[in-house]
Design a protein around this motif. Structure first.
Motif, PDB file in Angstrom:
ATOM      1  N   LEU A 194     -61.398  99.626  36.127  1.00 49.40           N
ATOM      2  CA  LEU A 194     -60.282  99.060  35.371  1.00 49.40           C
ATOM      3  C   LEU A 194     -59.862  97.739  36.006  1.00 49.40           C
ATOM      4  N   VAL A 195     -59.840  96.710  35.195  1.00 46.09           N
ATOM      5  CA  VAL A 195     -59.428  95.395  35.705  1.00 46.09           C
ATOM      6  C   VAL A 195     -58.075  95.037  35.090  1.00 46.09           C
ATOM      7  N   VAL A 196     -57.174  94.525  35.919  1.00 46.89           N
ATOM      8  CA  VAL A 196     -55.887  94.069  35.398  1.00 46.89           C
ATOM      9  C   VAL A 196     -56.011  92.580  35.104  1.00 46.89           C
ATOM     10  N   ALA A 197     -55.810  92.226  33.857  1.00 45.03           N
ATOM     11  CA  ALA A 197     -55.900  90.813  33.476  1.00 45.03           C
ATOM     12  C   ALA A 197     -54.493  90.216  33.475  1.00 45.03           C
ATOM     13  N   GLU A 198     -54.285  89.286  34.397  1.00 44.82           N
ATOM     14  CA  GLU A 198     -52.970  88.633  34.452  1.00 44.82           C
ATOM     15  C   GLU A 198     -53.000  87.379  33.600  1.00 44.82           C
ATOM     16  N   HIS A 199     -51.827  86.964  33.195  1.00 45.18           N
ATOM     17  CA  HIS A 199     -51.789  85.770  32.351  1.00 45.18           C
ATOM     18  C   HIS A 199     -50.630  84.886  32.751  1.00 45.18           C
ATOM     19  N   MET A 200     -50.815  83.613  32.466  1.00 38.76           N
ATOM     20  CA  MET A 200     -49.773  82.642  32.770  1.00 38.76           C
ATOM     21  C   MET A 200     -49.729  81.655  31.624  1.00 38.76           C
ATOM     22  N   GLU A 201     -48.577  81.377  31.129  1.00 37.47           N
ATOM     23  CA  GLU A 201     -48.402  80.463  30.005  1.00 37.47           C
ATOM     24  C   GLU A 201     -49.322  80.839  28.844  1.00 37.47           C
ATOM     25  N   GLY A 202     -49.423  82.142  28.583  1.00 39.41           N
ATOM     26  CA  GLY A 202     -50.184  82.600  27.420  1.00 39.41           C
ATOM     27  C   GLY A 202     -51.693  82.609  27.579  1.00 39.41           C
ATOM     28  N   GLU A 203     -52.152  82.375  28.800  1.00 37.29           N
ATOM     29  CA  GLU A 203     -53.600  82.399  28.994  1.00 37.29           C
ATOM     30  C   GLU A 203     -53.973  83.322  30.144  1.00 37.29           C
ATOM     31  N   ILE A 204     -55.147  83.958  29.974  1.00 35.99           N
ATOM     32  CA  ILE A 204     -55.663  84.802  31.046  1.00 35.99           C
ATOM     33  C   ILE A 204     -55.989  83.912  32.244  1.00 35.99           C
ATOM     34  N   THR A 205     -55.591  84.294  33.420  1.00 31.23           N
ATOM     35  CA  THR A 205     -55.831  83.435  34.585  1.00 31.23           C
ATOM     36  C   THR A 205     -57.298  83.493  34.980  1.00 31.23           C
ATOM     37  N   SER A 206     -57.733  82.420  35.636  1.00 30.54           N
ATOM     38  CA  SER A 206     -59.131  82.362  36.060  1.00 30.54           C
ATOM     39  C   SER A 206     -59.432  83.492  37.052  1.00 30.54           C
ATOM     40  N   GLN A 207     -58.426  83.834  37.846  1.00 25.64           N
ATOM     41  CA  GLN A 207     -58.637  84.892  38.824  1.00 25.64           C
ATOM     42  C   GLN A 207     -58.913  86.226  38.139  1.00 25.64           C
ATOM     43  N   SER A 208     -58.294  86.420  36.975  1.00 25.33           N
ATOM     44  CA  SER A 208     -58.527  87.659  36.239  1.00 25.33           C
ATOM     45  C   SER A 208     -59.951  87.695  35.700  1.00 25.33           C
ATOM     46  N   ALA A 209     -60.431  86.524  35.252  1.00 23.48           N
ATOM     47  CA  ALA A 209     -61.803  86.449  34.752  1.00 23.48           C
ATOM     48  C   ALA A 209     -62.785  86.761  35.875  1.00 23.48           C
ATOM     49  N   GLU A 210     -62.418  86.356  37.089  1.00 25.46           N
ATOM     50  CA  GLU A 210     -63.268  86.660  38.244  1.00 25.46           C
ATOM     51  C   GLU A 210     -63.258  88.158  38.533  1.00 25.46           C
ATOM     52  N   ALA A 211     -62.097  88.762  38.343  1.00 27.89           N
ATOM     53  CA  ALA A 211     -62.006  90.211  38.546  1.00 27.89           C
ATOM     54  C   ALA A 211     -62.887  90.944  37.533  1.00 27.89           C
ATOM     55  N   MET A 212     -62.929  90.398  36.313  1.00 27.76           N
ATOM     56  CA  MET A 212     -63.804  91.015  35.299  1.00 27.76           C
ATOM     57  C   MET A 212     -65.258  90.897  35.732  1.00 27.76           C
ATOM     58  N   GLY A 213     -65.603  89.721  36.294  1.00 27.80           N
ATOM     59  CA  GLY A 213     -66.986  89.489  36.710  1.00 27.80           C
ATOM     60  C   GLY A 213     -67.451  90.528  37.716  1.00 27.80           C
ATOM     61  N   TYR A 273     -57.168 106.861  31.624  1.00 30.43           N
ATOM     62  CA  TYR A 273     -58.608 106.604  31.593  1.00 30.43           C
ATOM     63  C   TYR A 273     -59.338 107.038  32.857  1.00 30.43           C
ATOM     64  N   ARG A 274     -58.582 107.414  33.881  1.00 32.36           N
ATOM     65  CA  ARG A 274     -59.191 107.938  35.102  1.00 32.36           C
ATOM     66  C   ARG A 274     -60.336 107.069  35.653  1.00 32.36           C
ATOM     67  N   PRO A 275     -60.081 105.834  35.977  1.00 35.76           N
ATOM     68  CA  PRO A 275     -61.165 105.020  36.519  1.00 35.76           C
ATOM     69  C   PRO A 275     -61.441 105.367  37.985  1.00 35.76           C
ATOM     70  N   ARG A 276     -62.571 104.909  38.462  1.00 35.04           N
ATOM     71  CA  ARG A 276     -62.952 105.093  39.862  1.00 35.04           C
ATOM     72  C   ARG A 276     -62.351 103.974  40.713  1.00 35.04           C
ATOM     73  N   LEU A 277     -62.258 102.801  40.064  1.00 31.55           N
ATOM     74  CA  LEU A 277     -61.848 101.605  40.809  1.00 31.55           C
ATOM     75  C   LEU A 277     -60.924 100.748  39.939  1.00 31.55           C
ATOM     76  N   VAL A 278     -59.846 100.261  40.559  1.00 26.41           N
ATOM     77  CA  VAL A 278     -58.968  99.303  39.877  1.00 26.41           C
ATOM     78  C   VAL A 278     -59.076  97.970  40.599  1.00 26.41           C
ATOM     79  N   ILE A 279     -59.342  96.932  39.842  1.00 18.89           N
ATOM     80  CA  ILE A 279     -59.444  95.602  40.455  1.00 18.89           C
ATOM     81  C   ILE A 279     -58.344  94.705  39.893  1.00 18.89           C
ATOM     82  N   ALA A 280     -57.579  94.116  40.778  1.00 13.06           N
ATOM     83  CA  ALA A 280     -56.558  93.144  40.373  1.00 13.06           C
ATOM     84  C   ALA A 280     -56.795  91.862  41.161  1.00 13.06           C
TER      85      ALA A 280
END
Lengths: 1071, 339
Positions: free
Chosen positions: B7-26, B88-95
């Motif tokens: 599970l990845v937490v997607a943070e946002h700033m000024e209405g956009e997903i932050t680049s750091q969140s996209a990295e967490a998705m990666g 959702y019972r994930p194994r790992l949470v990435i923020a």
């Protein structure tokens, strides 16, 4: 008829009686004034004056020779000498008449004031008057024509262009003093002339000036009766001038006739080179409190010294701070202090008249006190003022940082103590470790020579020279700490005492040695004069040792250099310790032609680094002292080298040579570097091959074992990791159910509460579990069947066990005040370049760690203290989780003003895991029931940034992380400004109680002086054992620590100018 | 059924997903592949478009708590992520290890008794377990950590360290009702204030001359500014100089300052290279570092470097520029009189 004169011509007995009455009352006025002055001084004495018996001969010699008045201003010296002897003659003359007429006459009925004696007396008096007059005329003319900056009271160094009101009074006073004396002498002559005009005497030639004047009077052809009236009235006029002058002496400049001599008598023979102990040396201090911050703390000696100042301006002229237009002139400091002292209000603080910057501008070079004709000791007074500023934590940033570094690492740079001897690694031989083997010469290297790259080169050169000369020497490595000369002069007395204690113990636990040699004049000074082993161990500056080695032939000059050089006398070697010759003899021995700068020897001009200034080099309004000095060297014409024999000088002048634009004129070199050239050091063989071979073998084997080890590790790991994971996952299944069983509703955390907690309804408790259960329930409502199903499926693998507070042993604390702030602090480790991983591969070898308080937590402490100070009736409690050694940082917190400190520990605990730490702190929070909990946003060692957040969760409190501003009026909410990515600020309002984590930079943490830390030792630190219980919960398990093979760019070592050229071309290419 | 989702937490700033969140998705996708699980993304607050922008390649499901407020509230983030975990019972949470991430991620872990590792620079999995590499002591020590006995681990990842996912995908969006403001009553949002406009713009500068703690004297700051101007570069700095009040915030390069986005030459004088600073500049093509400490982390990211004292280098730069005719040397003192 015998030659004499009638004293009270034409006076009847009533008039004589009136005169005696008038004279007595004026003298009584003088005595009254003197008494009032003395009474004020005496108040300053209070706590006993035991100045050593004044050394009369030197004082008399000083007074009669006018040595210091003559120095650097001979014409003024001679003029003052003329005034002095003229005045003395007239004074003695008057005294003789008094003795003859008022004592011997009435008692014996005889007079010796006649005949030949009288004639010689008359001549002397006439000459005395001429001398006095000549001196005054010269000095008055000089003053009137201006051009002497030292006599200008406009504080140009502060940018002042007009003379301030107060100083105009001084200027008037100066003129009145000169004018008054002039009129007294002139009216004396006129009186004499009137007498000679009316009663011409055949012996008038013995009163040449009077005779001359009487001829002038004769030209007026006055009636005898008119002349008689004038004569009587003028007599009264002259007498009243003289008498009122005497009466005024205690109240104006004239008093220096007395106070000057008194001040000289009280002078400390070694005022700056051996500073007085804090609150100690009798006569120096009025109170036991540190330093000097209030008028009432001025001692008798200081008060007399202040009253002795004649505003001659010699110190003003000599002061390097004033010369570079820093806000300090020793003259004005003394005059301002004197004005304060004359207020006679003990509680007036020094700060009302003297700015902190003024006090911090002093370079402790001693030039002012060295030149002061009346023996005022400015620098020790400034050190007193600094001591009080240190106590009040009003310290320039750079100096504060240096103090903190010295306190934690033993050097002002803050480099790891263990690296102190690392400079010697560049050598091809090993320097003996004086802790392990006996040496003849113990080389006390000092901070700059040990750590500063430019000076490390010099240190290596000195080592090679000593080796080449077969000198048996060694160093103390990390057992050496900075000697503390500058720490002391910057006012941190307790830290100095601590350093002295530690260093003396290092010296005594070293193997026996004969003498101490040091490359650093600052170290030399304090070791020689302030370490209390004077006489037992010789302390030498390396210039003296080099002289001996060169002159005895142990170092042979192969190539006389034939260079033209100039020499800068270090203040601490020359002016303070009188060693001017050794460096000059070295230069002579190696065949250098020494061209002296105009200011040399005792008049050497400070480089600006002393007194802690090297740590805080705020620039003045003008060039730096070092730059002024470089210009001075430029002006003497073609020289090859500017020679220093002090590491701080080298640092300052290397820099100044460039900034002052002298790069093409000469190089700055250390004395030892020239000696190395002259003895052709590079051709001398000195390596001990044994040690070298050993070192090479060691290096080789280390690198082989390391790389082989890494390969093996990598192989093994890939095998082990998979095996471990198998094993762990089995364990996980075992643990999970057990954890689950201990959860619901059961509040195992912090069952203890403080015995004095009046709070009936504790706000903080462990509610995380209940909260999570609520969340689960909500979840079931919110989300569909699918989730519920999934949940039941995973029941065997899933367990919810919220982190709960640890249990801690109970402790007592005082009743609650209106508000309480809890600050979490951490002791963080720092590593140097000798970083080693311990054999368990899960931690760092503790002996390569230096410890300090976490910078973010220091910000937290400061914020808590600021809030507590603003709100009042607020208790600040610091809490840490760590072993006994962590008490050190709590003491620091207590010294800063934290009310209480609590340390929580258990040997089973890890102080590096945020979960474990937060559990323990949560337990304390439940006991303490604070309104606000402040934690650092991160720690500087492991940087997890989690403790504060975990804490908020365990306590179920709201959280604001990474705050840069807190606004709290003590009420039920707090406004927080958080700093986000890109500098965006997020403003939030949180309900109290709350947890806030703080970012550095939101405040400037105050300094806790070592005295305050020592005093804080008496404040108890509450230690409470943590019961980690069955659920020793940590966030993660450290499996392995390693030093990563780091890709790093090649780091070049090249002269700064080449670096600058590279940088500039990079930018130009990128345009 | 095995627990294997990420599970990845997607943070946002000024209405956009932050680049750091996209990295967490990666990195999340990579670990999910190893575990053989799905990659779920949770978005707290925001409009539909925001959730849609999370539908990137490799993402299996986007969970959108659309009732949650836009403004960050640690309580609400913690609550929503916790509910998502229960659901959702994930194994790992990435923020992301962002300012907000350090706020809620540890709370989530503490509330669930999960494993926790912060500011992770690398993540691995062998298919069953997750291992993380942390970095300690200013990058001097690599710390390998595991979460034995934990069915769930929460990690925050170091920004600008992992590859981001940018391409669009076709994940489903599931709307959930969690995290409405009523649940987060303890924290009141008072608003965001952007960095005030300034004449220096780090984000558009092509070349930057940056100064840090290695500068000992405030007067040198003014001189460095003149040098930067003569070189046609923007003057950047690290956090301590802003903290000391020597330079305005606009000059700060780094995570809580400005990222040097357009920069191709970065000369760092007296900057040791704290992670937060590196974040703003380590991507720059040519980095030249000058520092007295040979162990400074900045050298690991530099193209070239040298060991020198900044207090000496600044006058040397002035002389060099003067000899090139780019700067007029003022006699003796240069710069301000603020000492």
């Amino acid at each position: 008829m015998t030659e004499t004169r009638v004293l009270f011509w034409s006076f009847d007995s009533l008039e004589i009686l009136i005169f005696y009455g008038v004279a007595s009352s004026f003298i009584a006025l003088f005595l009254l004034g003197a008494m009032l002055r003395a009474r004020q001084w005496w108040k300053g004495a209070g706590r006993g004056i035991s100045f050593s018996a004044p050394r009369f001969v030197p004082i008399i010699a000083e007074v009669l020779s006018h040595r210091r008045i003559m120095q650097r201003d001979r014409p003024a010296g001679f003029a003052h000498l003329a005034i002095f002897f003229g005045f003395l003659t007239l004074f003695i003359g008057t005294t003789i008449i008094f003795i003859d007429y008022d004592i011997l006459g009435p008692v014996l009925g005889r007079s010796f004031w006649q005949g030949k004696f009288y004639l010689v007396f008359s001549l002397c008096m006439d000459i005395g008057g001429v001398l006095l007059l000549a001196g005054i005329v010269y000095l008055a003319a000089r003053r009137a024509l201006g051009g002497k900056p030292k006599l200008n009271y406009a504080r140009e160094y502060l940018g002042e262009t007009r003379v301030r009101e107060r100083a105009r009074v001084w200027r008037t006073e100066d003129w009145i003093f000169l004018g008054w004396l002039t009129v007294i002498v002139l009216t004396g002559y006129v009186q004499e002339a009137l007498r000679l005009s009316m009663d011409p005497a055949p012996d008038a030639v013995w009163s040449p000036v009077g005779q001359l004047l009487s001829r002038v009077i004769g030209n007026f052809e006055l009636q005898r009766s008119t002349m008689a009236v004038i004569r009587v009235n003028h007599w009264w006029f002259h007498a009243l001038l003289c008498l009122s002058f005497i009466a005024c002496i205690p109240w104006f400049k004239g008093r220096h006739m007395f106070t000057g001599i008194m001040s000289l008598s009280l002078r400390n023979p070694a005022p700056l080179k051996r500073l007085h102990e804090d609150g100690g040396e009798s006569g120096e201090f009025a109170l036991s409190r540190a330093g000097l911050s209030r008028v009432g703390e001025l001692s008798l000696k200081r008060l007399i010294q202040l009253d002795a100042c004649t505003k001659c301006g010699k110190c003003h002229e000599a002061c390097p701070a004033r010369a570079s237009a820093l806000p300090l002139s020793p003259r004005d400091l003394i005059l301002d202090l004197r004005d304060l002292a004359h207020t006679c209000v003990p509680d007036v603080t020094v700060g009302t008249a003297i700015a902190d910057e003024t006090i911090w501008s002093c370079m402790s070079c001693g030039a002012c006190q060295e030149i002061c004709p009346v023996g005022i000791e400015h620098p020790p007074m400034i050190v007193d003022l600094r001591r009080s500023l240190v106590e009040a934590a009003r310290i320039p940033q750079g100096i504060q940082k240096a103090f903190e570094n010295v306190a934690t690492t033993g050097n002002s740079f803050g480099f790891p103590a263990r690296n102190r001897g690392h400079w010697s690694r560049e050598l091809e031989f090993e320097i003996k470790n004086a802790n392990e083997v006996t040496v003849d010469w113990l080389w006390y290297v000092g901070d700059y020579a040990s750590y500063d790259p430019r000076n490390q080169v010099v240190s290596c050169t000195v080592a090679k020279l000593l080796k080449a000369a077969n000198v048996d020497f060694g160093i103390l490595h990390q057992q050496e700490r900075t000697a503390g000369n500058d720490v002391r002069r910057a006012g941190e007395e307790v830290l100095f005492q601590e350093l002295r204690k530690q260093n003396l113990s290092s010296l005594s636990s070293a193997r026996p040695f004969r003498n101490i040699v040091t490359t650093d004049p600052h170290t030399f000074n304090t070791m020689k004069n302030e370490y209390g082993h004077e006489g037992k161990t010789g302390v030498f500056h390396y210039s003296s040792l080099l002289v001996e080695l060169l002159e005895s032939g142990r170092l042979k000059v192969m190539k006389p250099l034939g260079k033209r050089v100039t020499l800068h006398d270090p203040c601490h070697l020359g002016r303070l310790n009188g060693e001017y010759d050794a460096p000059r003899r070295v230069l002579a021995a190696i065949g250098c032609e020494l061209i002296e700068m105009p200011r040399n020897r005792d008049n050497s001009f400070c480089c600006g680094a002393g007194g802690g200034r090297i740590w805080s080099q705020e620039k003045g309004r003008d060039e730096r002292p070092s730059e002024i000095r470089i210009h001075e060297a430029q002006k003497i014409g073609k020289i090859d080298y500017f020679i220093t024999c002090c590491p701080k000088d080298l640092t300052m002048f290397e820099d100044a040579r460039k900034t002052a634009g002298a790069e093409n004129d000469f190089e700055v070199k250390d004395l030892a570097e020239l000696v190395a050239d002259a003895v052709e050091l590079q051709n001398l063989s000195m390596p001990d091959w044994n040690a070298l071979a050993q070192k090479m073998a060691q290096t080789l084997s280390r690198s082989i074992s390391q790389s082989v080890g890494e390969i093996i590790d990598a192989k093994l790991n890939s095998l082990r990791v998979s095996a471990e994971i198998e094993e762990k996952s089995v364990k996980a299944d075992e643990i999970a159910p057990r954890q689950k069983s201990g959860t619901k509703g059961e509040n195992t955390g912090a069952v203890v509460s403080g015995s004095a907690t009046p709070e009936a309804d504790p706000k903080l408790e462990s509610t995380a579990s209940a909260d999570v259960n609520a969340a689960i329930n909500a979840n079931r409502v919110d989300t569909g069947d699918r989730h519920r199903e999934a949940g039941s499926n995973m029941a065997s693998e899933w367990s919810i066990s919220p982190v709960k507070p640890a249990a801690i042993a109970p402790y007592e604390f005082p009743p609650r005040r209106s508000r309480k702030i809890l600050v979490a602090v951490k002791r963080v480790g720092m590593v140097g370049d000798d970083l080693r991983i311990a054999s368990d591969e899960r931690s760092i070898e503790p002996e390569v760690m230096d410890w300090n308080i976490n910078e973010w937590d220091e910000t937290g402490i400061e914020e808590a203290l600021l809030k507590a100070e603003a709100l009042g009736d607020t208790e600040v409690v610091a809490v840490t989780v760590g072993p006994a050694a962590a008490d050190e940082i709590l003491r620091k917190a207590l010294a800063k003003g934290v009310d209480r400190a609590v340390r929580l520990w258990s040997d089973q605990l890890s102080d590096g895991d945020p979960m474990a730490v937060a559990r323990a702190i949560a337990a304390a929070a439940i006991v303490e029931q604070p309104d606000l909990i402040i934690a650092g946003a991160q720690s500087s060692d492991l940087g997890q940034s989690a403790t504060g957040s975990v804490l908020s969760r365990i306590l179920n409190l709201p959280l604001a992380s990474v705050a840069i501003a807190l606004c709290w009026d003590g009420g039920t909410t707090i406004d927080v400004t958080r700093e986000l990515e890109g500098g965006v600020q997020h403003h939030q309002r949180l309900a109290i109680p709350t947890v806030v984590t703080v970012q550095t930079g939101m405040n400037t943490p105050r300094y806790s002086s070592l005295r305050m830390i020592n005093q804080a030792k008496s404040k108890p630190i509450i230690v409470s054992e943590v019961d980690v219980g069955a659920s020793s919960l940590v966030g993660h398990e450290v499996r392995k620590m390693s030093v990563p093979l780091r890709r790093r760019t090649e780091i070049s070592e090249e002269p700064v100018d080449q670096v600058a050229a590279r940088i500039v071309s990079l930018f130009l290419e990128n345009r | 059924m095995r627990i294997s989702d990420v599970l990845v937490v997607a943070e946002h700033m000024e209405g956009e997903i932050t680049s750091q969140s996209a990295e967490a998705m990666g990195i999340g996708r990579k670990i999910a592949d190893k575990l053989g699980g799905r990659l779920l993304v949770v978005v707290v607050g925001g409009k539909v478009e925001l959730a849609q922008s999370c539908r990137r390649k490799g993402i299996d499901l986007v969970i959108h708590a659309e009732k949650a407020p836009m403004a960050f509230d640690s309580d609400i983030y913690c609550d929503v992520v916790t509910r998502a975990i229960h659901a959702y019972r994930p194994r790992l949470v990435i923020a992301p290890h962002s300012v907000d991430g350090v706020s809620y991620a540890p709370c989530v872990a503490a509330g669930l008794g999960a494993g926790l590792a912060m500011d992770v620079v690398d993540l691995h999995s062998d298919g069953r377990d997750v291992m993380a590499i942390r970095s300690g002591f200013g990058g001097r020590v690599a710390i390998e950590v595991g979460f034995p006995g934990r069915p769930l681990a929460v990690v925050t990842i170091r920004p600008a360290t992992f590859e981001a996912i940018a391409e669009a995908g076709d994940a489903a969006i599931e709307k959930v009702e969690w995290g409405s403001i009523a649940d987060g009553g303890r924290i009141e949002n008072l608003g965001y204030v952007a960095l005030p406009k300034s004449d220096v713009d780090i984000s558009t500068a092509r070349s930057i001359l940056a100064i840090g703690r290695g500068i000992s004297d405030q007067a040198l700051v003014g001189r460095a500014a003149r040098i930067a101007q003569a070189l046609g570069a923007a003057l950047g700095c690290s956090r301590p100089l802003v903290d000391a009040g020597w330079l305005p915030k606009a000059h700060q390069v780094g995570q809580t300052g400005t990222v040097a986005k357009s920069c191709s030459l970065y000369v760092a004088l007296g900057i040791s290279g704290a992670v937060q600073h590196l974040y703003g500049m380590k991507h720059v093509k040519t980095i030249f570092a000058v520092n007295t400490d040979r162990n400074a982390q900045i050298f690991e990211f530099a193209w070239g470097g040298t060991c020198a004292n900044i207090d000496e280098l600044i006058p040397a730069l002035e002389r060099q520029l003067a000899s090139n005719g780019l700067l007029r040397l003022e006699p003796g003192s240069v710069g301000d009189h603020s000492g």
